[in-house]
Each structure stands twice: as structure tokens, then as C-alpha cells.
Design an enzyme around this catalytic site. Structure first.
Site, short mmCIF file in Angstrom:
data_model
loop_
_atom_site.label_atom_id
_atom_site.label_comp_id
_atom_site.label_asym_id
_atom_site.label_seq_id
_atom_site.Cartn_x
_atom_site.Cartn_y
_atom_site.Cartn_z
N HIS A 158 32.07 86.51 55.51
CA HIS A 158 31.03 85.50 55.23
C HIS A 158 31.27 84.19 55.95
O HIS A 158 30.39 83.34 55.98
CB HIS A 158 30.95 85.26 53.72
CG HIS A 158 30.36 86.42 52.97
ND1 HIS A 158 29.05 86.44 52.54
CD2 HIS A 158 30.88 87.62 52.61
CE1 HIS A 158 28.80 87.59 51.93
NE2 HIS A 158 29.90 88.33 51.95
N ASP A 367 30.32 76.33 59.53
CA ASP A 367 29.82 77.11 58.39
C ASP A 367 29.44 78.50 58.89
O ASP A 367 28.81 78.61 59.95
CB ASP A 367 28.57 76.42 57.81
CG ASP A 367 28.49 76.53 56.30
OD1 ASP A 367 28.96 77.55 55.76
OD2 ASP A 367 27.95 75.61 55.67
P1 ADQ Z 1 29.16 78.67 50.69
O1 ADQ Z 1 30.20 77.97 51.50
O2 ADQ Z 1 29.29 78.54 49.23
O3 ADQ Z 1 29.06 80.20 51.09
P2 ADQ Z 1 26.18 78.34 51.23
O4 ADQ Z 1 25.80 79.39 52.19
O5 ADQ Z 1 25.50 77.04 51.49
O6 ADQ Z 1 27.74 78.01 51.21
O7 ADQ Z 1 25.79 78.86 49.79
C1 ADQ Z 1 25.87 78.03 48.70
C2 ADQ Z 1 24.98 78.56 47.57
O8 ADQ Z 1 25.37 77.84 46.39
C3 ADQ Z 1 23.51 78.28 47.80
O9 ADQ Z 1 22.74 79.33 47.27
C4 ADQ Z 1 23.26 76.99 47.02
O10 ADQ Z 1 21.96 76.82 46.49
C5 ADQ Z 1 24.28 77.10 45.90
N1 ADQ Z 1 24.69 75.74 45.52
C6 ADQ Z 1 25.31 74.81 46.26
N2 ADQ Z 1 25.44 73.65 45.55
C7 ADQ Z 1 24.88 73.88 44.36
C8 ADQ Z 1 24.67 73.08 43.19
N3 ADQ Z 1 25.03 71.80 43.11
N4 ADQ Z 1 24.07 73.66 42.14
C9 ADQ Z 1 23.67 74.93 42.21
N5 ADQ Z 1 23.82 75.72 43.27
C10 ADQ Z 1 24.41 75.20 44.34
C11 ADQ Z 1 29.76 81.10 51.95
C12 ADQ Z 1 29.87 80.67 53.43
C13 ADQ Z 1 28.49 80.38 54.00
C14 ADQ Z 1 27.59 81.61 53.83
C15 ADQ Z 1 27.63 82.12 52.39
C16 ADQ Z 1 26.91 83.47 52.24
O11 ADQ Z 1 30.71 79.52 53.54
O12 ADQ Z 1 28.58 80.03 55.38
O13 ADQ Z 1 26.25 81.26 54.18
O14 ADQ Z 1 28.97 82.31 51.94
O15 ADQ Z 1 27.41 84.42 53.13
#
Ligand code: ADQ
Length: 462
Positions: A158, A367
Site C-alpha cells: 500500500h 504517499d
Molecule cells: P493512509 O496513509 O492512512 O493509507 P489515505 O490513503 O489518505 O492514507 O487513507 C486515509 C483514510 O482514512 C481515508 O479514507 C480518510 O478519509 C480516512 N481518514 C483520514 N483522516 C481521518 C479523520 N480525521 N477522520 C476520519 N477518517 C479519516 C495507506 C497509504 C496510502 C494509501 C492507503 C490505501 O499510506 O498511500 O492510499 O493506505 O492503500
């Protein structure tokens, strides 16, 4: 084809019958794939237990079985906080300065992977497809092979894959990558990360690499490396957007900003997300365009994560200090320019906030993909869409080139993008939105799951 066995560090155990259907994101998509294949989802319960012979705990709902084990205090310390989150996570996000190399945590990582293999192997039958997730479990496929498994086994990373020159700073890097070449299929978020992986395999391991098909052959075994960009759970997110919670959240935000443009950032509190650099860019915007301070309110939602790791405690302190400084210098008695909120919200509330905010700021330093960028676009009103400012270093930038692409390390670049977004005419906002929405809608998480599972089922063994 037999069952689908999904293995990840953590498992989203449905709390009640039907709850799996209400989940969004990755958990929802995996549960729906598991339901289709009558599958099992195996991983750590998130609980700590020092009981030597603790057992697998299983639950079944809607045709999906979850099977979890607890980890000991030492396992959590060495495998999860140590090797996974203080060695691999920073290294894979290009942060050599934060990467810790400790022999003991490396051993703990291997021990827990072995433990996962011991626990899950008896649940796997001959025709089952096995899908392992993420950096916590890189060597698991090789461990399963050592238990005699001849199944098709796939792995999805990921997070980014670092350039070879950085990656070789990891002690025993060869050993780690050789374990990846025991999978049948290895998936990356983007063609860039896949290319770095292929480069490593050919340069450092001397493997035979076919750039076109992604075939990597070493010691007579072939593994396929491909890119599968992950997406959001479009249907679930849209239905959340139609709820009263979403509307209320949006109205609450709008009524509090009093005609100023709301700009929003939503991230886990993680140094890879570029949060201090983002605040530097906003401070630069206020310095360069003082007459525009009263046009903007920035809302940063950042729930703390991984607080047992030092670097995460540091980033939290740094951010609080920066936000305090900017607000101290720029606030009026009735308005603070930056609202910094350390908590999570439901997807319905996030939808409402995203729609009410006319600028979305997604500026990670690195990311794998970044789903927030896609959620921001998915929540926009097509008749009056907001503008997404997106880091060139997020995997999502490859799929969303019509966003305002920025270098998150440059405060000037950020300041300029904020001004451009504030002044962008409706026609241009609509053009950029139209150019992006199809990929967010169609390349969704369901499609991603289907693509990976069907490729795995059709990959030649070895
Ligand atoms: P993350 O590093 O966690 O994931 P991201 O892809 O942005 O990053 O996913 C975060 C998820 O958590 C989103 O669905 C978002 O809405 C939710 N989220 C973030 N802050 C929040 C808050 N305050 N309240 C509720 N929900 C919140 C890892 C990798 C990424 C990759 C994903 C999926 O680092 O690059 O895209 O896995 O593979």
C-alpha cells in the site's frame, strides 16, 4: 477456485450481523470480495496478550470468517512499533533520517511473520487464493511456502517502493526482497513504485526482468510485478453523502466561516503527510498576500496515530507549535485563520466538510496513493466544484494530473497555488473537475479488488 484468504496486519471484525455491509473503504471492499468467495480474513486482533499458547479467535458473519490472534507486548514493540513503523515505514517514504535499524526489531518482525504463517497455514486449503497485504507482512509468502503451500499467493504493497540507492541502506535488504519473489503476483500502487522494484531486482539480485509484462525470474521461479492503483468505495461514499449527518456537517462548517473560503486538510497525523510544510506554505501565503488573510480559513483534521513511536510524538508537538505561532500572529478577536482538530470523523461528516470547503489541500511528502484526494473530488458539487491542490509526490498525482499539482517542500509553490485556487473561475474549476471525476468513480476499490483477485487467479504458478 477455492476460498479467498486475505491476510493483513489488522482485521476489521464486523461488530454485528450486517455490519460488514456498512463499512466503507478497504475493509468494505475486502469484505465484499470475501463474501463472493466465502473467504477468511486473518490478522492481528489489535489486542495484547502474553499468553504463550493464545489461540485463533474466529467469527463468521454474512459468509465471511474473520480469524484473529493477539500479540504479546514484546511482539507489538518489536514487530509493529519497531521494524514495521520505525524501520520500513520511514525508509519506504524516503525518510532515511528517521529510519532506525535495530537487529532485535528485525528479529521480532521475522518471528511474528512466522507466527502468522503457523497460525493461518492450517486454515488454507488446496485451491484457495491467498492475498497478503502491506509492509508488515512482506516475508509471509515465503514463510507459507516453507509450510509446503503451493497455492497462488499474491502480495499488495500500500505504500511506495523506494529507489534502489535508498533501499540498499536496509541491512539484509536482499533477504527481504528474495522473500517477495516467492509470491506469484506482487502489486504496487503506481507504475513508478513498480519500476523501482524491477530496477532493484535486476541490479541487486541479478534477476531476469521483463519490463513489459513485469515478469521477474530468479532461481527458476517467476513472480509478476504490476501496478494496481487503489480507489475509494465510490457507492458507499456517495450514499454517506446523502445522509443528514453529511448535510449538517457541511452547514456547520459553512456557518462558522462567515463568508471566508474554507480550505481543508484531512490526514492521519504522520510525518509523511507533509503537515508542518503545509503550514509553512499557508504562513507564506499570509505573508505574501496580507490583504487576503481575511479571505481564508484553514481547517486541518488530523487524528493522532502510532503514538508509541518517537517520531510521531515529535511531529505532533511540532505541528501544535507551528499552528499556535501562525494563529498568534494572525488571529482577530473573532477569527482564527487555522483550526487544528485532533480527532476522527465519520465518512458522512467528512463528505459534508469536503463539499463545503472550496479548496482541498493534500500535500504529502510521499504517499503510496492517498485516498483523501479522491474523497475530496468525489464529494464536490459538479455545478460548483472546489479545487484540489495535490502533491506531485502522492501516487494519486499520476491519476489526477488536472488538480493543481504542487511541490510540497516549497512554501512559495504552495502559497501561489492557494492564491490560484482562491481566484479560479467557475469554468476552469468545472473543467478540472470533469477531467478527474471519471477516474475517481470508475477506478474504485471494488474494481481494484476484482482486478487483483482475477489476475492472481490467472497467474501461472512459478
Ligand atoms: P493512509 O496513509 O492512512 O493509507 P489515505 O490513503 O489518505 O492514507 O487513507 C486515509 C483514510 O482514512 C481515508 O479514507 C480518510 O478519509 C480516512 N481518514 C483520514 N483522516 C481521518 C479523520 N480525521 N477522520 C476520519 N477518517 C479519516 C495507506 C497509504 C496510502 C494509501 C492507503 C490505501 O499510506 O498511500 O492510499 O493506505 O492503500
Amino acid at each position: 477456485m477455492g476460498k479467498l484468504i486475505v491476510i493483513s496486519n489488522r482485521v476489521a471484525v464486523p461488530k454485528a450481523r450486517g455490519a460488514a455491509g456498512a463499512q466503507g473503504g478497504l475493509a468494505g471492499a475486502l469484505n465484499s470480495a470475501l463474501r463472493d468467495h466465502k473467504g477468511i480474513w486473518f490478522g492481528w486482533s489489535g489486542e495484547e496478550s502474553d499468553d504463550e499458547d493464545n489461540e485463533i479467535s474466529t467469527q463468521s458473519h454474512d459468509g465471511v470468517t474473520t480469524a484473529t490472534i493477539d500479540l504479546s507486548n514484546r511482539d507489538i514493540d518489536e514487530y509493529y512499533n519497531g521494524y514495521a513503523n520505525a524501520t520500513l515505514w520511514p525508509l519506504f517514504h524516503f525518510r532515511l533520517d528517521l529510519t532506525e535499524y535495530e537487529r532485535e526489531t528485525g528479529k521480532g518482525y521475522e518471528r511474528v511473520n512466522e507466527r502468522f504463517a503457523d497460525s493461518v497455514a492450517p486454515l488454507i486449503e488446496e485451491d484457495d487464493l491467498v492475498w497478503v497485504h502491506d509492509y508488515h507482512l512482506i516475508p509471509l509468502g515465503e514463510r507459507l511456502r516453507s509450510h509446503g503451500l503451493k497455492n497462488r499467493i499474491g502480495f499488495f504493497l500500500h505504500i511506495p517502493w523506494p529507489p534502489t540507492r535508498l533501499f540498499v541502506s536496509l541491512p539484509y535488504h536482499e533477504r527481504l526482497v528474495r522473500t517477495m519473489l516467492q509470491y506469484d503476483l506482487v502489486g504496487f500502487q503506481t507504475v513508478d513504485w513498480r519500476e523501482s522494484f524491477l530496477h532493484y531486482c535486476s541490479e541487486e539480485l541479478g534477476a531476469e526482468v521483463d519490463e513489459e509484462t513485469g515478469a521477474v525470474t530468479l532461481d527458476g521461479w517467476t513472480t509478476y510485478a504490476r501496478a494496481y492503483p487503489i480507489g475509494i468505495d465510490w457507492d458507499h461514499f456517495q450514499s454517506e453523502g446523502e445522509t443528514g449527518d453529511a448535510r449538517q456537517a457541511g452547514q456547520r462548517l459553512l456557518s462558522s466561516t462567515r463568508r471566508r473560503t474554507a480550505m481543508i486538510g484531512v490526514d492521519r497525523l504522520d510525518y509523511s503527510k507533509g503537515l508542518p510544510e503545509r503550514l509553512d506554505g499557508i504562513a507564506r501565503f499570509f505573508d505574501q498576500f496580507p490583504e487576503r488573510v481575511s479571505d481564508l480559513v484553514f481547517i486541518q483534521i488530523a487524528p493522532p496515530s502510532r503514538e508509541d513511536v518517537d517520531s510521531y510524538r515529535q511531529i505532533r508537538a511540532e505541528l501544535e507549535q507551528k499552528a499556535g505561532q501562525i494563529n498568534g500572529a494572525r488571529s482577530e478577536v473573532d477569527m482564527v485563520p487555522i483550526r487544528y482538530v485532533n480527532r476522527g470523523y465519520s465518512h458522512a461528516e467528512l463528505f459534508g466538510f469536503f463539499r463545503a470547503a472550496k479548496i482541498g489541500l493534500v500535500t504529502p511528502l510521499r504517499d503510496g496513493m492517498n485516498l483523501v484526494a479522491k474523497e475530496y473530488i468525489a464529494a464536490q458539487d459538479p455545478l460548483d466544484p472546489g479545487v484540489l491542490i495535490l502533491s506531485q509526490f502522492a501516487g494519486a498525482a499520476l491519476q489526477m494530473p488536472e488538480s493543481l499539482i504542487v511541490n510540497p517542500h516549497s512554501p512559495d509553490d504552495l502559497a501561489y497555488a492557494i492564491r490560484t485556487a482562491l481566484d479560479m473561475p467557475l469554468a476552469e474549476r468545472q473543467r478540472r473537475y470533469e477531467a478527474t471525476i471519471a477516474t475517481v468513480r470508475d477506478d474504485n476499490v471494488k474494481q481494484w479488488t476484482d482486478d487483483f483477485v482475477s489476475d492472481l487467479a490467472n497467474t501461472g504458478l512459478g
